[in-house]
Write a protein that holds these residues in place. Structure first.
Motif, mmCIF file in Angstrom:
data_model
loop_
_atom_site.group_PDB
_atom_site.id
_atom_site.type_symbol
_atom_site.label_atom_id
_atom_site.label_comp_id
_atom_site.label_asym_id
_atom_site.label_seq_id
_atom_site.Cartn_x
_atom_site.Cartn_y
_atom_site.Cartn_z
ATOM 1 N N GLU A 547 33.808 -25.697 75.038
ATOM 2 C CA GLU A 547 33.213 -26.067 76.319
ATOM 3 C C GLU A 547 34.106 -27.030 77.113
ATOM 4 O OE1 GLU A 547 30.526 -25.084 78.142
ATOM 5 O OE2 GLU A 547 30.573 -23.466 76.670
ATOM 6 N N ALA A 548 34.733 -27.958 76.406
ATOM 7 C CA ALA A 548 35.573 -28.932 77.112
ATOM 8 C C ALA A 548 36.761 -28.239 77.773
ATOM 9 C CB ALA A 548 36.057 -29.999 76.132
ATOM 10 N N ARG A 549 37.420 -27.336 77.060
ATOM 11 C CA ARG A 549 38.570 -26.641 77.632
ATOM 12 C C ARG A 549 38.130 -25.673 78.729
ATOM 13 N NH1 ARG A 549 41.758 -24.017 72.851
ATOM 14 N NH2 ARG A 549 43.136 -23.386 74.571
ATOM 15 N N LYS A 550 36.976 -25.077 78.562
ATOM 16 C CA LYS A 550 36.454 -24.183 79.596
ATOM 17 C C LYS A 550 36.204 -24.946 80.891
ATOM 18 C CE LYS A 550 32.849 -20.728 80.451
ATOM 19 N NZ LYS A 550 31.621 -20.078 79.923
ATOM 20 N N LYS A 551 35.671 -26.166 80.787
ATOM 21 C CA LYS A 551 35.425 -26.980 81.975
ATOM 22 C C LYS A 551 36.732 -27.364 82.656
ATOM 23 C CE LYS A 551 30.937 -28.943 80.684
ATOM 24 N NZ LYS A 551 30.190 -30.191 80.338
ATOM 25 N N GLU A 552 37.761 -27.691 81.856
ATOM 26 C CA GLU A 552 39.066 -28.022 82.432
ATOM 27 C C GLU A 552 39.649 -26.819 83.169
ATOM 28 O OE1 GLU A 552 41.212 -31.076 82.262
ATOM 29 O OE2 GLU A 552 39.117 -31.690 82.182
ATOM 30 N N ASN A 553 39.512 -25.646 82.570
ATOM 31 C CA ASN A 553 40.020 -24.440 83.215
ATOM 32 C C ASN A 553 39.294 -24.178 84.528
ATOM 33 O OD1 ASN A 553 39.479 -21.158 83.363
ATOM 34 N ND2 ASN A 553 41.596 -21.709 82.950
ATOM 35 N N GLU A 554 37.976 -24.305 84.521
ATOM 36 C CA GLU A 554 37.200 -24.082 85.740
ATOM 37 C C GLU A 554 37.512 -25.144 86.790
ATOM 38 O OE1 GLU A 554 33.199 -23.956 84.356
ATOM 39 O OE2 GLU A 554 33.318 -21.854 83.694
ATOM 40 N N LYS A 555 37.790 -26.371 86.341
ATOM 41 C CA LYS A 555 38.175 -27.428 87.279
ATOM 42 C C LYS A 555 39.497 -27.071 87.946
ATOM 43 C CE LYS A 555 38.917 -32.423 87.583
ATOM 44 N NZ LYS A 555 38.946 -33.710 86.843
ATOM 45 N N ASN A 556 40.446 -26.560 87.174
ATOM 46 C CA ASN A 556 41.713 -26.129 87.753
ATOM 47 C C ASN A 556 41.510 -25.035 88.790
ATOM 48 O OD1 ASN A 556 43.648 -27.785 86.575
ATOM 49 N ND2 ASN A 556 43.893 -26.488 84.776
ATOM 50 N N LEU A 557 40.703 -24.062 88.451
ATOM 51 C CA LEU A 557 40.438 -22.969 89.390
ATOM 52 C C LEU A 557 39.785 -23.497 90.666
ATOM 53 C CD1 LEU A 557 39.074 -20.249 86.927
ATOM 54 C CD2 LEU A 557 41.218 -20.121 88.209
ATOM 55 N N SER A 558 38.769 -24.335 90.504
ATOM 56 C CA SER A 558 38.029 -24.815 91.676
ATOM 57 C C SER A 558 38.890 -25.727 92.548
ATOM 58 C CB SER A 558 36.747 -25.537 91.249
ATOM 59 O OG SER A 558 37.043 -26.711 90.504
ATOM 60 N N ARG A 559 39.755 -26.560 91.925
ATOM 61 C CA ARG A 559 40.613 -27.448 92.717
ATOM 62 C C ARG A 559 41.591 -26.638 93.570
ATOM 63 N NH1 ARG A 559 37.176 -30.267 91.535
ATOM 64 N NH2 ARG A 559 37.200 -32.347 90.589
ATOM 65 N N THR A 560 42.145 -25.590 92.991
ATOM 66 C CA THR A 560 43.051 -24.744 93.775
ATOM 67 C C THR A 560 42.304 -24.075 94.916
ATOM 68 O OG1 THR A 560 44.459 -24.328 91.854
ATOM 69 C CG2 THR A 560 44.630 -22.782 93.682
ATOM 70 N N GLU A 561 41.129 -23.565 94.636
ATOM 71 C CA GLU A 561 40.352 -22.887 95.679
ATOM 72 C C GLU A 561 39.954 -23.861 96.781
ATOM 73 O OE1 GLU A 561 37.174 -20.754 93.788
ATOM 74 O OE2 GLU A 561 38.544 -19.768 92.385
ATOM 75 N N GLU A 562 39.609 -25.101 96.410
ATOM 76 C CA GLU A 562 39.252 -26.103 97.419
ATOM 77 C C GLU A 562 40.441 -26.415 98.319
ATOM 78 O OE1 GLU A 562 37.898 -29.396 95.151
ATOM 79 O OE2 GLU A 562 36.049 -28.392 94.479
ATOM 80 N N VAL A 563 41.630 -26.561 97.717
ATOM 81 C CA VAL A 563 42.824 -26.881 98.500
ATOM 82 C C VAL A 563 43.178 -25.721 99.424
ATOM 83 C CG1 VAL A 563 45.319 -27.218 98.312
ATOM 84 C CG2 VAL A 563 43.770 -28.576 96.915
ATOM 85 N N VAL A 564 43.119 -24.504 98.917
ATOM 86 C CA VAL A 564 43.436 -23.332 99.741
ATOM 87 C C VAL A 564 42.444 -23.215 100.897
ATOM 88 C CG1 VAL A 564 43.548 -20.809 99.767
ATOM 89 C CG2 VAL A 564 44.594 -22.084 97.892
ATOM 90 N N THR A 565 41.176 -23.385 100.606
ATOM 91 C CA THR A 565 40.154 -23.289 101.658
ATOM 92 C C THR A 565 40.353 -24.381 102.709
ATOM 93 O OG1 THR A 565 38.564 -22.327 100.101
ATOM 94 C CG2 THR A 565 37.673 -23.315 102.109
ATOM 95 N N ALA A 566 40.665 -25.600 102.254
ATOM 96 C CA ALA A 566 40.885 -26.695 103.204
ATOM 97 C C ALA A 566 42.110 -26.423 104.072
ATOM 98 C CB ALA A 566 41.049 -28.011 102.449
ATOM 99 N N GLY A 567 43.153 -25.844 103.482
ATOM 100 C CA GLY A 567 44.348 -25.545 104.260
ATOM 101 C C GLY A 567 44.116 -24.470 105.302
ATOM 102 N N ILE A 568 43.373 -23.451 104.938
ATOM 103 C CA ILE A 568 43.185 -22.310 105.843
ATOM 104 C C ILE A 568 42.096 -22.567 106.881
ATOM 105 C CG2 ILE A 568 42.641 -19.846 105.958
ATOM 106 C CD1 ILE A 568 45.337 -20.562 104.648
ATOM 107 N N THR A 569 41.042 -23.278 106.511
ATOM 108 C CA THR A 569 39.893 -23.409 107.415
ATOM 109 C C THR A 569 39.735 -24.796 108.029
ATOM 110 O OG1 THR A 569 38.343 -24.031 105.641
ATOM 111 C CG2 THR A 569 38.674 -21.674 106.052
ATOM 112 N N GLN A 570 40.386 -25.833 107.453
ATOM 113 C CA GLN A 570 40.154 -27.196 107.930
ATOM 114 C C GLN A 570 41.421 -27.899 108.420
ATOM 115 O OE1 GLN A 570 38.017 -29.243 104.772
ATOM 116 N NE2 GLN A 570 36.936 -27.338 104.260
#
Length: 757
Positions: A547-570
């Protein structure tokens, strides 16, 4: 497979060695256990990457800015801290690695200051491979030691030792001649600069050459324009300019990309993202299974890729210098890239000169070039950005093993011929490789570590216990033949091993690891109007994660998606793109229109020059101290110098005028600011004039002709309302406008200035 615990020697404690150890410890096939020992000749972990700001003994300066974002330089199940910069410094990369080691490699035995001097393959009938490794090390603490291991993983990488041209190696010179990996600052390079002047010659036109030329030019600019006492030993007293300049010797046309590139390059108000995130948008690739784009580059492929870079940058680079031009006649040749935020505009400003040729020798202060016989005189020092020899990382292997691996010491790109994307050799089944991969995408070395771990766990490349997909991938593999053919291929690509996305796909197939989709909805990017699909290491999570490694992996995915979304839309990264592109000189035409008779209208025509220098604390001491305490870096700032003629036509008055400010970029806030300078020191910031706030796209900030921004300043009773518009040609500003409306008890006027190259 056997339930016995197997011993593994890992050579190298850099990113490759650490991810190899972690994967052996945490991701071995069911029923397999490894006892891992890591040896490294350095007194710290990190390999190339220093873990402390003060560590200057390695091959990379601690303050060097990485040429990829943190989304690329990370592993799938370990996230950077939230406040880490998007594009980190070298010491911050080392800090990430130290935290990764603490999280995942505590069960490994870590032996620092221990150099592996010899590794011999010896017979061992009790080992399933029939052999073991007899390892001899030299320890600073204990002297010579000998150990035996079941498996050996070489993770010492391509950067074994600096490569020097034969004509300069072991030769004494009248001027300093150093490898780029040893450059730290001007004082260290030049010694006492008193009485010295001339060109600092940078040799080598690929990644390290472009990066170090831009770095040295920035150091020269800082020496002249820093606040405080003048560094007179670096300054010509007559011209008040630097006594030193940078001269770059290159051999071929190269596309130069900044660290942040335009996601919509045709738009005058483009969206921006870190270069690697734009590059790894899989929506830009053809549908279906990915095809390798690296290795042998056909004429047709070369034309397509060169055209792609021209369209990405919207320039053939001739506007910076004729010697940077990538002409259409060059499009038949394989493309080459360099990465730097400062190089291009330093060239445009004249801070970096360029000559095409090959360095043959250095005589006194003269560089002799081949094949033209041309000479470059007035050389004060030579910095060799001539790459590294990976063969030094393999010198401890016996001659017999080196022959099996077809080691070619003088081939810097294809040093060793290994199977399945540089992971092993079939004739040495208990030997694995992680990190023999010339690219910064850490997802690739993580995949290599997984592959080696699985290969060892299932008994080697010839074992009947291999899973079907792994066996099939090995059966169809042609990596050894491919490397051997590329050694004599005049059309080999800059990074011949293979492109990251394709490699990830091939490793995923072999290991039965599927690429995961985005966690949420990603932005749709014109003109193809496809949803973005960004590949990072987190796109291929390991199997059977807790579970701990799964959360880290999902955090990595979500951080990249947040940065990409902020760059394209904000509009995130627009401020950074503006700041980068301001460097150098601009034409300035400013008009003042007054509504009061006592302050007549007028016009100013001249230049505005942005001189790059290291960030200073003046006016923001508390913020600076906090950054220092948290181990961050202070970035850069500009000294803005405006010179020209002020014209008051109504009064028939003309006179010269000058003005100075300090421009700063705050990476954490992603914000620009403008500061007044002190009246008694025109290079030192005094207090804040205004911050520049970019208007969000949804509120009209993204206009048809550029990005809009605002600012304001209250000066006693007078209010300055500031309006900006920044118009881009892809990554480069082509024009920007600055307007003031000033209102107060005795003031009512507007100022509109246009800045153009």
């Amino acid at each position: 497979m056997t339930n016995a615990i197997k011993t593994v020697c890992v050579v190298g404690a850099g990113p490759s060695g650490l991810v190899a150890a972690k994967t052996l410890l945490h991701d071995a096939p069911d029923g397999v256990k490894y006892n891992v020992t890591i040896f490294d000749s350095q007194p710290r972990i990190g390999g190339l990457w220093p873990v402390e700001k003060t560590d200057e003994a390695g091959l990379v300066h601690p303050a060097m800015i990485a040429n990829q974002s943190r989304h690329t330089m990370r592993f799938s199940d370990f996230a950077w801290s939230d406040d880490a910069p998007q594009i980190p410094r070298a010491f911050q990369v080392g800090g990430y690695l130290e935290l990764y080691r603490q999280r995942y490699c505590q069960e490994a035995t870590l032996r620092l200051s221990c150099r592996v001097e010899k590794a011999d393959l010896v017979s061992n009938s009790s080992n399933e491979s029939g052999h073991s490794w007899h390892i001899r090390i030299q320890s600073e603490e204990n002297g010579a030691e000998e150990h035996t291991f079941d498996y050996l993983v070489i993770a010492s990488g391509y950067f074994g030792e600096p490569a020097f041209p034969a004509s300069l190696k072991n030769t004494k010179h009248d001027i300093p001649v150093v490898h780029s990996s040893k450059y730290r600052d001007l004082e260290q390079l030049l010694g006492d600069p008193k009485g010295k002047s001339g060109k600092i010659l940078v040799v080598g036109g690929q990644f390290s050459g472009v990066e170090i030329a831009g770095t040295i030019a920035t150091h020269v600019s800082d020496a002249v324009n820093a606040p405080g006492p003048r560094r007179n030993d670096f300054i010509d007293q007559k011209t008040q300019r630097s006594k030193f300049s940078v001269h770059h010797l290159v051999q071929r046309p190269t596309w130069i990309l900044p660290l942040v590139t335009a996601s919509t390059p045709a738009d005058p108000a483009p969206c921006f993202l870190p270069m690697d995130l734009n590059h790894q948008n899989l929506s830009n690739r053809p549908p279906g299974p990915l095809v390798n784009t690296q290795g042998h580059i056909s004429v047709e492929t070369a034309r397509v890729v060169n055209s792609y870079f021209h369209n990405l940058l919207k320039t053939d680079q001739s506007e910076f210098s004729p010697r940077l031009t990538v002409q259409e006649s060059d499009y038949d040749n394989q493309p080459f890239l360099g990465i730097s935020d400062t190089y291009m505009d330093h060239v445009r400003s004249g801070a970096i000169g360029i000559t095409k040729g090959k360095l043959e020798s250095v005589s006194g202060n003269i560089a002799n070039l081949a094949p033209s016989g041309e000479q470059i005189d007035g050389i004060a020092a030579v910095v060799l950005a001539t790459g590294f020899k990976a063969s030094a990382s393999l010198s401890f292997l016996s001659e017999e093993i080196q022959q099996k691996l077809s080691i070619a010491p003088n081939d810097l790109n294809n040093t060793v011929a290994l199977a399945f994307h540089s992971t092993h050799h079939p004739e040495v089944p208990n030997l694995g490789f992680v990190g023999f991969y010339r690219s910064p995408y850490w997802g690739a070395i993580e995949m290599q570590a997984r592959f080696v771990t699985a290969l060892f766990g299932y008994g080697g490349p010839l074992s009947p216990s291999l899973p079907a997909k792994l066996a099939e991938s090995l059966k169809n593999d042609t990596s050894v033949e491919r490397v051997l053919s590329l050694r004599t291929d005049p059309r080999a690509s800059q990074f011949p091993m293979g492109d990251y996305a394709w490699l990830s796909q091939e490793f995923g197939i072999a290991l039965d690891i599927e690429r995961v989709p985005s966690l949420g909805k990603m932005p749709i990017l014109p003109p193809k109007n496809k949803e973005m699909n960004i590949l990072t290491a987190a796109s291929y999570p390991g199997r059977n994660l807790d579970e701990a490694r799964k959360k880290e992996n999902e955090k990595n995915l979500s951080r990249t998606e947040e940065v990409v979304t902020a760059g394209i839309t904000q509009g995130r990264f627009v401020a950074r793109a503006v700041f980068r592109s301001l460097l150098g000189e601009w034409k300035l035409d400013r008009e003042l229109v007054s509504k009061r008779l006592e302050q007549p209208s007028s016009r100013f025509i001249g230049t505005a020059t942005f001189f790059l220098r290291n960030g200073t604390s003046h006016g923001r001491e508390e913020e600076f101290a906090k950054i220092e305490q948290e181990g961050g870096d202070h970035g850069f700032e500009y000294l803005y110098v405006e010179n020209g003629e002020f014209v008051d036509e109504a009064k028939g008055v003309r006179f010269n005028s000058t003005r100075r400010y300090i421009w700063r970029y705050n990476e954490r806030k992603d914000k620009l600011s403008v500061w007044f300078v002190k009246t008694d020191d025109d290079r030192t910031a005094d207090y804040l004039f205004h911050e520049i706030d970019f208007i969000p796209p949804g509120e009209g900030g993204k206009g048809e002709d550029g990005w809009k921004a605002t600012g304001s300043h209250l000066c006693i009773e007078d209010i300055y309302n500031v309006q900006y518009k920044f118009s881009f040609n892809s990554v480069n500003l082509r024009e920007w406008k600055l307007g003031y409306s000033v209102n107060g008890p005795k003031k009512d006027y507007s100022i509109d200035g246009v800045y153009s190259r």
